[in-house]
Structure formats: C-alpha cells, structure tokens
Design a protein around this motif. Structure first.
Motif, PDB file in Angstrom:
ATOM      1  N   TRP A  40     -27.590  18.553  -1.572  1.00 46.11           N
ATOM      2  CA  TRP A  40     -26.667  18.262  -0.469  1.00 46.11           C
ATOM      3  C   TRP A  40     -25.287  18.878  -0.714  1.00 46.11           C
ATOM      4  CZ3 TRP A  40     -22.466  14.614  -0.904  1.00 46.11           C
ATOM      5  CH2 TRP A  40     -22.374  14.017  -2.166  1.00 46.11           C
ATOM      6  N   THR A  41     -25.015  19.288  -1.949  1.00 42.66           N
ATOM      7  CA  THR A  41     -23.729  19.939  -2.228  1.00 42.66           C
ATOM      8  C   THR A  41     -23.866  21.445  -2.381  1.00 42.66           C
ATOM      9  OG1 THR A  41     -24.068  19.500  -4.562  1.00 42.66           O
ATOM     10  CG2 THR A  41     -22.724  17.928  -3.340  1.00 42.66           C
ATOM     11  N   ASN A 212      -0.611  28.623  -2.387  1.00 44.63           N
ATOM     12  CA  ASN A 212      -1.883  29.124  -1.847  1.00 44.63           C
ATOM     13  C   ASN A 212      -2.767  27.982  -1.335  1.00 44.63           C
ATOM     14  OD1 ASN A 212      -1.402  31.881  -2.352  1.00 44.63           O
ATOM     15  ND2 ASN A 212      -2.013  31.645  -4.486  1.00 44.63           N
ATOM     16  N   LEU A 213      -2.138  27.042  -0.629  1.00 44.66           N
ATOM     17  CA  LEU A 213      -2.867  25.882  -0.118  1.00 44.66           C
ATOM     18  C   LEU A 213      -3.463  26.213   1.242  1.00 44.66           C
ATOM     19  CD1 LEU A 213      -3.595  22.824  -0.122  1.00 44.66           C
ATOM     20  CD2 LEU A 213      -1.326  22.415   0.888  1.00 44.66           C
ATOM     21  N   PHE A 214      -4.760  26.054   1.365  1.00 48.20           N
ATOM     22  CA  PHE A 214      -5.382  26.196   2.682  1.00 48.20           C
ATOM     23  C   PHE A 214      -6.655  25.370   2.751  1.00 48.20           C
ATOM     24  CE2 PHE A 214      -7.613  29.591   0.421  1.00 48.20           C
ATOM     25  CZ  PHE A 214      -8.913  29.479   0.894  1.00 48.20           C
ATOM     26  N   VAL A 215      -7.049  25.071   3.986  1.00 40.96           N
ATOM     27  CA  VAL A 215      -8.244  24.266   4.245  1.00 40.96           C
ATOM     28  C   VAL A 215      -9.085  24.996   5.269  1.00 40.96           C
ATOM     29  CG1 VAL A 215      -9.141  22.057   5.072  1.00 40.96           C
ATOM     30  CG2 VAL A 215      -6.987  22.118   3.783  1.00 40.96           C
ATOM     31  N   LYS A 216     -10.382  25.092   5.013  1.00 43.03           N
ATOM     32  CA  LYS A 216     -11.280  25.722   5.974  1.00 43.03           C
ATOM     33  C   LYS A 216     -12.478  24.813   6.218  1.00 43.03           C
ATOM     34  CE  LYS A 216     -13.843  29.174   4.652  1.00 43.03           C
ATOM     35  NZ  LYS A 216     -14.317  30.472   4.111  1.00 43.03           N
ATOM     36  N   SER A 217     -13.047  24.931   7.417  1.00 46.51           N
ATOM     37  CA  SER A 217     -14.211  24.139   7.789  1.00 46.51           C
ATOM     38  C   SER A 217     -15.483  24.920   7.494  1.00 46.51           C
ATOM     39  CB  SER A 217     -14.149  23.782   9.281  1.00 46.51           C
ATOM     40  OG  SER A 217     -15.277  23.038   9.662  1.00 46.51           O
ATOM     41  N   ARG A 218     -16.541  24.177   7.146  1.00 46.16           N
ATOM     42  CA  ARG A 218     -17.811  24.825   6.833  1.00 46.16           C
ATOM     43  C   ARG A 218     -18.951  23.883   7.226  1.00 46.16           C
ATOM     44  NH1 ARG A 218     -18.971  28.969   2.940  1.00 46.16           N
ATOM     45  NH2 ARG A 218     -21.179  29.042   2.386  1.00 46.16           N
ATOM     46  N   LYS A 219     -20.002  24.463   7.787  1.00 46.15           N
ATOM     47  CA  LYS A 219     -21.169  23.676   8.165  1.00 46.15           C
ATOM     48  C   LYS A 219     -22.159  23.618   7.007  1.00 46.15           C
ATOM     49  CE  LYS A 219     -21.172  24.200  13.179  1.00 46.15           C
ATOM     50  NZ  LYS A 219     -20.948  22.751  13.383  1.00 46.15           N
ATOM     51  N   THR A 220     -22.850  22.495   6.917  1.00 48.97           N
ATOM     52  CA  THR A 220     -23.899  22.353   5.919  1.00 48.97           C
ATOM     53  C   THR A 220     -25.047  21.562   6.523  1.00 48.97           C
ATOM     54  OG1 THR A 220     -24.375  21.687   3.640  1.00 48.97           O
ATOM     55  CG2 THR A 220     -22.986  20.216   4.932  1.00 48.97           C
ATOM     56  N   VAL A 221     -26.131  21.492   5.799  1.00 48.69           N
ATOM     57  CA  VAL A 221     -27.296  20.723   6.226  1.00 48.69           C
ATOM     58  C   VAL A 221     -27.667  19.770   5.098  1.00 48.69           C
ATOM     59  CG1 VAL A 221     -29.736  20.801   6.860  1.00 48.69           C
ATOM     60  CG2 VAL A 221     -28.175  22.536   7.733  1.00 48.69           C
ATOM     61  N   LEU A 222     -27.774  18.480   5.422  1.00 52.39           N
ATOM     62  CA  LEU A 222     -28.216  17.498   4.451  1.00 52.39           C
ATOM     63  C   LEU A 222     -29.732  17.392   4.510  1.00 52.39           C
ATOM     64  CD1 LEU A 222     -25.528  14.719   4.935  1.00 52.39           C
ATOM     65  CD2 LEU A 222     -25.487  16.732   3.485  1.00 52.39           C
ATOM     66  N   GLU A 277     -27.343  18.202  10.401  1.00 54.89           N
ATOM     67  CA  GLU A 277     -26.127  18.987  10.170  1.00 54.89           C
ATOM     68  C   GLU A 277     -24.935  18.087   9.882  1.00 54.89           C
ATOM     69  OE1 GLU A 277     -25.474  21.437  13.539  1.00 54.89           O
ATOM     70  OE2 GLU A 277     -27.145  22.797  13.106  1.00 54.89           O
ATOM     71  N   ALA A 278     -24.047  18.609   9.062  1.00 54.85           N
ATOM     72  CA  ALA A 278     -22.770  17.945   8.786  1.00 54.85           C
ATOM     73  C   ALA A 278     -21.724  19.015   8.541  1.00 54.85           C
ATOM     74  CB  ALA A 278     -22.892  17.024   7.582  1.00 54.85           C
ATOM     75  N   ASP A 279     -20.508  18.747   8.977  1.00 57.58           N
ATOM     76  CA  ASP A 279     -19.397  19.655   8.709  1.00 57.58           C
ATOM     77  C   ASP A 279     -18.605  19.134   7.522  1.00 57.58           C
ATOM     78  OD1 ASP A 279     -20.180  21.091  10.871  1.00 57.58           O
ATOM     79  OD2 ASP A 279     -18.539  20.482  12.181  1.00 57.58           O
ATOM     80  N   MET A 280     -18.030  20.059   6.781  1.00 61.98           N
ATOM     81  CA  MET A 280     -17.171  19.660   5.675  1.00 61.98           C
ATOM     82  C   MET A 280     -15.912  20.506   5.687  1.00 61.98           C
ATOM     83  SD  MET A 280     -19.098  21.305   2.366  1.00 61.98           S
ATOM     84  CE  MET A 280     -19.600  23.015   2.322  1.00 61.98           C
ATOM     85  N   LEU A 281     -14.900  19.996   5.007  1.00 63.82           N
ATOM     86  CA  LEU A 281     -13.670  20.751   4.782  1.00 63.82           C
ATOM     87  C   LEU A 281     -13.615  21.169   3.320  1.00 63.82           C
ATOM     88  CD1 LEU A 281     -10.977  18.676   6.734  1.00 63.82           C
ATOM     89  CD2 LEU A 281     -12.205  20.722   7.491  1.00 63.82           C
ATOM     90  N   VAL A 282     -13.177  22.391   3.099  1.00 61.00           N
ATOM     91  CA  VAL A 282     -13.006  22.916   1.746  1.00 61.00           C
ATOM     92  C   VAL A 282     -11.523  23.213   1.574  1.00 61.00           C
ATOM     93  CG1 VAL A 282     -13.662  24.687   0.094  1.00 61.00           C
ATOM     94  CG2 VAL A 282     -15.308  23.934   1.832  1.00 61.00           C
ATOM     95  N   CYS A 283     -10.899  22.509   0.648  1.00 60.66           N
ATOM     96  CA  CYS A 283      -9.457  22.646   0.413  1.00 60.66           C
ATOM     97  C   CYS A 283      -9.225  23.344  -0.924  1.00 60.66           C
ATOM     98  CB  CYS A 283      -8.803  21.262   0.405  1.00 60.66           C
ATOM     99  SG  CYS A 283      -7.056  21.270  -0.046  1.00 60.66           S
ATOM    100  N   LEU A 284      -8.434  24.384  -0.901  1.00 60.83           N
ATOM    101  CA  LEU A 284      -8.076  25.111  -2.121  1.00 60.83           C
ATOM    102  C   LEU A 284      -6.575  25.025  -2.349  1.00 60.83           C
ATOM    103  CD1 LEU A 284      -9.352  28.336  -3.629  1.00 60.83           C
ATOM    104  CD2 LEU A 284      -6.928  28.257  -3.042  1.00 60.83           C
TER     105      LEU A 284
END
Length: 292
Positions: A40-41, A212-222, A277-284
């Motif tokens: 799932w990750t 260099n802080l940013f957040v992007k959305s990403r789709k995933t499947v559980l 489906e589930a959406d997630m945020l990825v923060c760097l």
C-alpha cells in the motif's frame, strides 16, 4: 537439498510463523493494517525515487524512516537503495519486531530497527541524508516537536519526505455514503485526513529552518488480498467511528447496511483482490545548511 539450504528454509519458516503469531495475538489494529494491505506504500516509495531523480539531491548514504510501522515502505526503499544504510523506528515494539522479521526474510543487511517515539528520536544530531515518514504524521501527539526532531537528526542540506492521505478516498466515500457519516474523526479526536491539503501540510514548517519546500498530489491504489467480509471487519477495527455508527442501528438495520457494504466492495474486485483508489500528498523539505 543440502544442510545449509534446509537450515535456511527452516529459519524462514520459523520467521513467518513467528510473524503470524505476533499478528494473531496483537490487539493493535495498525499492525494488521500494515500486515494485510500489501504494497500500500509502493507508490509513495516510487514518488521518493522520482524526487531523487528530479531534484539535485545525491543518493543518500544514510536514511531514517520514522513511525515505520511494520516496515513495509522502508524495506522497499532499502531494497531499491542497497548502498544506503537505513534506520527505522516506531513507538510500538510489536510493530518493530515484525519489521525486523520482514527485513530478515528479504535478507536485507542495510537496515536496522529501534523502538522510539517520533517526538523523541534516539539518534544523534546531523545523522541522516534522508528522512521519511509514511502516512503517520497525523497520528503523532506533538507534530511540531516531531518536525523539530526530524530536522535535528537530518544533516544540513538533507531532505525529508512526508506522505499523508487526502480525504475522500474511494473506500471512505463508500462508507460515508452508506452510513450518512458527516465526520471521519476518531472518538479520541484523531483525524486520518487532517493533512489533506497542501497549505495545511506546509503550515507545519512555518518558522522552521527549511528550504525547497513543496507538496504534490499523487494517486495510488490500495490492494486488499482477501474477501469483502475480511476487509470490512478490518476497516471497522481500524476506524472506531464505524462501530460507533453501527451501535446506533438495530440488528436488522446493521445487517442490511453491512450486506450493502459487501455488495459495493465486490465491485472493486480485480483478480481476486479488492482495489480502491486513494490520493496522497507528498511533501518534500530540505534542511537549510548552516551559514558560513
């Protein structure tokens, strides 16, 4: 089969049996979450690898995964980055024991595990090139203190990557519609979707020494490897609000609603597994280097 091969097979069997015994006796639903929702990750790990390629960041020599649970994400990363020495920690001793067993089964020698809280990391200052925290930030008691700890153990110029769930994934939406549920907070006030938007996530880093802080959305499947009844039983176990809603229904109403849930879940089956489906945020964020 020679004696060494038999010994290896016997040891592997004992590890699997030991892991199964821990899962069977545990009262912690999060262990079952990590144990039964396979890969799932995986998308989160892919996202980190893509960030490494897209950003001017060298491959890390050392990395820490915080609130690792049963270790699935960090094991994926340690497999992908064999030259990197990984540490992983979690507050739950049972989870760490399972994570160690999983790493042994994968024969990974570049990863070590420790029991400690995210808010009080038991590692020296400036120890890691990379820090990850997968889908756990919302459950920490003091998130600002945790971020301070993340930055303390990162080397100047090091990166942290945090992933969070976005609200209204397919499974939660299905349950909310079935029960006319208005609130997805747990009885203790925890909210699994409290970091569903980029601004809320970015606000954690206000006045912190990051760039260099940013957040992007990403789709995933559980991916659930099991039947509808098992998934529903698990989902109720991990989401206390569901049992609260069910307790307000008569026996007949409860049976009707749960049968409806089974019917809906069957629509998500693909090849014997249940996928949603589930959406997630990825923060760097990058720790600022000290001024010269």
């Amino acid at each position: 089969m020679n004696n060494n091969e038999k010994l290896t097979l016997d040891n592997r069997f004992l590890q699997v049996a030991r892991r199964a015994a821990i899962i069977a006796k545990t009262t912690d639903p999060w262990i079952r979450w990590h144990a039964y929702l396979t890969k799932w990750t995986e998308e989160a790990c892919f996202a980190i690898q893509e960030l490494m390629q897209a950003m001017p960041m060298p491959l890390p020599a050392t990395a820490l995964d915080v609130a690792t649970g049963t270790g699935t994400p960090v094991i994926d990363l340690a497999t992908t980055l064999p030259q990197c020495l990984f540490e992983a920690c979690d507050i739950a001793a049972e989870s760490i024991e399972i994570a160690r067993l999983l790493a042994q089964e994968e024969r990974l020698s570049n990863i070590s595990f420790k029991v400690c809280a995210a808010e009080v990391l038991d590692y020296p200052d400036d120890s890691f090139d990379l820090l990850t925290c997968f889908f756990s930030l919302m459950y920490l008691k003091d998130r600002s203190m945790a971020i301070d700890q993340f930055l303390r153990v990162l080397r100047p110029g090091g990166y942290m990557v945090i992933t969070t769930w976005v609200s209204e994934n397919q499974l939660f939406r299905l349950v909310k519609d079935t029960f006319a549920m208005e609130d997805h907070k747990y009885p203790d006030g925890k909210d699994p979707f409290m970091f569903s938007d980029s601004q809320t996530l970015k606000a954690l880093f206000k006045d912190k020494p990051v760039g260099n802080l940013f957040v992007k959305s990403r789709k995933t499947v559980l991916n659930w490897e099991g039947n509808e009844q098992e998934l529903w039983a698990f989902f109720k176990d991990c989401n206390p609000i569901i049992n609260t809603l069910l307790s307000k229904l008569s026996a007949d109403q409860r049976k009707e609603r749960e049968q409806h849930i089974y019917s809906l879940l069957s629509g998500f089956k693909t090849g014997g597994n249940i996928l949603f489906e589930a959406d997630m945020l990825v923060c760097l964020a990058q720790k600022k280097s000290l001024p010269h």
